[in-house]
Design a protein around this motif. Structure first.
Motif, PDB file in Angstrom:
ATOM      1  N   THR A 162       0.812  -1.227   0.000  1.00  0.00           N
ATOM      2  CA  THR A 162       0.000   0.000   0.000  1.00  0.00           C
ATOM      3  C   THR A 162       0.841   1.271   0.000  1.00  0.00           C
ATOM      4  O   THR A 162       0.293   2.366  -0.086  1.00  0.00           O
ATOM      5  CB  THR A 162      -0.948   0.036   1.213  1.00  0.00           C
ATOM      6  N   GLY A 163       2.153   1.139   0.121  1.00  0.00           N
ATOM      7  CA  GLY A 163       3.016   2.309   0.074  1.00  0.00           C
ATOM      8  C   GLY A 163       3.240   2.982   1.412  1.00  0.00           C
ATOM      9  O   GLY A 163       3.874   4.030   1.475  1.00  0.00           O
ATOM     10  N   LEU A 164       2.735   2.385   2.493  1.00  0.00           N
ATOM     11  CA  LEU A 164       2.972   2.973   3.815  1.00  0.00           C
ATOM     12  C   LEU A 164       4.438   2.837   4.231  1.00  0.00           C
ATOM     13  O   LEU A 164       4.955   3.668   4.979  1.00  0.00           O
ATOM     14  CB  LEU A 164       2.071   2.327   4.864  1.00  0.00           C
ATOM     15  N   LEU A 165       5.073   1.783   3.744  1.00  0.00           N
ATOM     16  CA  LEU A 165       6.502   1.577   3.979  1.00  0.00           C
ATOM     17  C   LEU A 165       7.186   1.279   2.654  1.00  0.00           C
ATOM     18  O   LEU A 165       6.609   0.624   1.787  1.00  0.00           O
ATOM     19  CB  LEU A 165       6.750   0.380   4.903  1.00  0.00           C
ATOM     20  N   THR A 166       8.406   1.753   2.515  1.00  0.00           N
ATOM     21  CA  THR A 166       9.209   1.314   1.374  1.00  0.00           C
ATOM     22  C   THR A 166       9.750  -0.065   1.709  1.00  0.00           C
ATOM     23  O   THR A 166       9.727  -0.494   2.879  1.00  0.00           O
ATOM     24  CB  THR A 166      10.385   2.269   1.114  1.00  0.00           C
ATOM     25  N   LEU A 167      10.250  -0.747   0.717  1.00  0.00           N
ATOM     26  CA  LEU A 167      10.830  -2.062   0.952  1.00  0.00           C
ATOM     27  C   LEU A 167      12.003  -1.972   1.928  1.00  0.00           C
ATOM     28  O   LEU A 167      12.138  -2.800   2.826  1.00  0.00           O
ATOM     29  CB  LEU A 167      11.278  -2.679  -0.367  1.00  0.00           C
ATOM     30  N   GLN A 168      12.798  -0.950   1.777  1.00  0.00           N
ATOM     31  CA  GLN A 168      13.937  -0.753   2.678  1.00  0.00           C
ATOM     32  C   GLN A 168      13.450  -0.529   4.120  1.00  0.00           C
ATOM     33  O   GLN A 168      14.012  -1.093   5.060  1.00  0.00           O
ATOM     34  CB  GLN A 168      14.806   0.413   2.211  1.00  0.00           C
ATOM     35  N   GLU A 169      12.436   0.277   4.295  1.00  0.00           N
ATOM     36  CA  GLU A 169      11.895   0.529   5.631  1.00  0.00           C
ATOM     37  C   GLU A 169      11.316  -0.749   6.245  1.00  0.00           C
ATOM     38  O   GLU A 169      11.471  -0.991   7.435  1.00  0.00           O
ATOM     39  CB  GLU A 169      10.813   1.600   5.587  1.00  0.00           C
ATOM     40  N   ALA A 170      10.690  -1.576   5.411  1.00  0.00           N
ATOM     41  CA  ALA A 170      10.122  -2.847   5.905  1.00  0.00           C
ATOM     42  C   ALA A 170      11.234  -3.752   6.412  1.00  0.00           C
ATOM     43  O   ALA A 170      11.124  -4.323   7.500  1.00  0.00           O
ATOM     44  CB  ALA A 170       9.332  -3.524   4.795  1.00  0.00           C
ATOM     45  N   TRP A 171      12.287  -3.887   5.649  1.00  0.00           N
ATOM     46  CA  TRP A 171      13.399  -4.741   6.084  1.00  0.00           C
ATOM     47  C   TRP A 171      14.088  -4.175   7.319  1.00  0.00           C
ATOM     48  O   TRP A 171      14.475  -4.925   8.205  1.00  0.00           O
ATOM     49  CB  TRP A 171      14.408  -4.950   4.947  1.00  0.00           C
TER      50      TRP A 171
END
Length: 119
Positions: A105-114
């Motif tokens: 949904t774009g609430l987190l970037t992939l980098q932020e998720a990791w």
């Protein structure tokens, strides 16, 4: 969970800074995209997953787990939170948000998720 599985899990917990368990996730693209974050991390990381994928990263270890073992880990995890460094990450379609929903949904970037998973 058999005594052997418990001892093995206890050993993993003592050996690794972070253990990420992906019991249902077959998409290795999510893992591949996290490689830069793994390389930048000073943590020793173990990935327990239903797939096997070789990544060139000295602090990352992947163990493929069969469905039966994944189910046992899930039941043990649901009984009680037994350690801070073991995380169960699922992408099941429940009404509860998960890390994959936040990225989708774009609430987190992939980098932020990791980074969140490894913190």
């Amino acid at each position: 969970m058999s005594e052997y599985d418990r001892r093995q899990l206890e050993q993993f917990i003592s050996l690794f800074d972070k253990i990420l368990c992906f019991p249902y996730t077959y998409n290795s693209d999510f893992l591949k995209q996290g490689l830069r974050i793994f390389k930048a991390s000073d943590k020793k990381i173990l990935i327990l997953a239903r797939f096997f994928y070789i990544l060139e990263c000295s602090n990352l270890f992947i163990e493929e787990i069969p469905k039966e073992k994944a189910e046992k880990l899930i039941s043990l995890y649901k009984m009680y939170e037994f350690t801070d460094n073991f995380s169960l990450i699922t992408d099941d379609n429940t009404s509860f948000p998960n890390i994959f929903n936040y990225v989708e949904t774009g609430l987190l970037t992939l980098q932020e998720a990791w980074q969140a998973l490894l913190s």
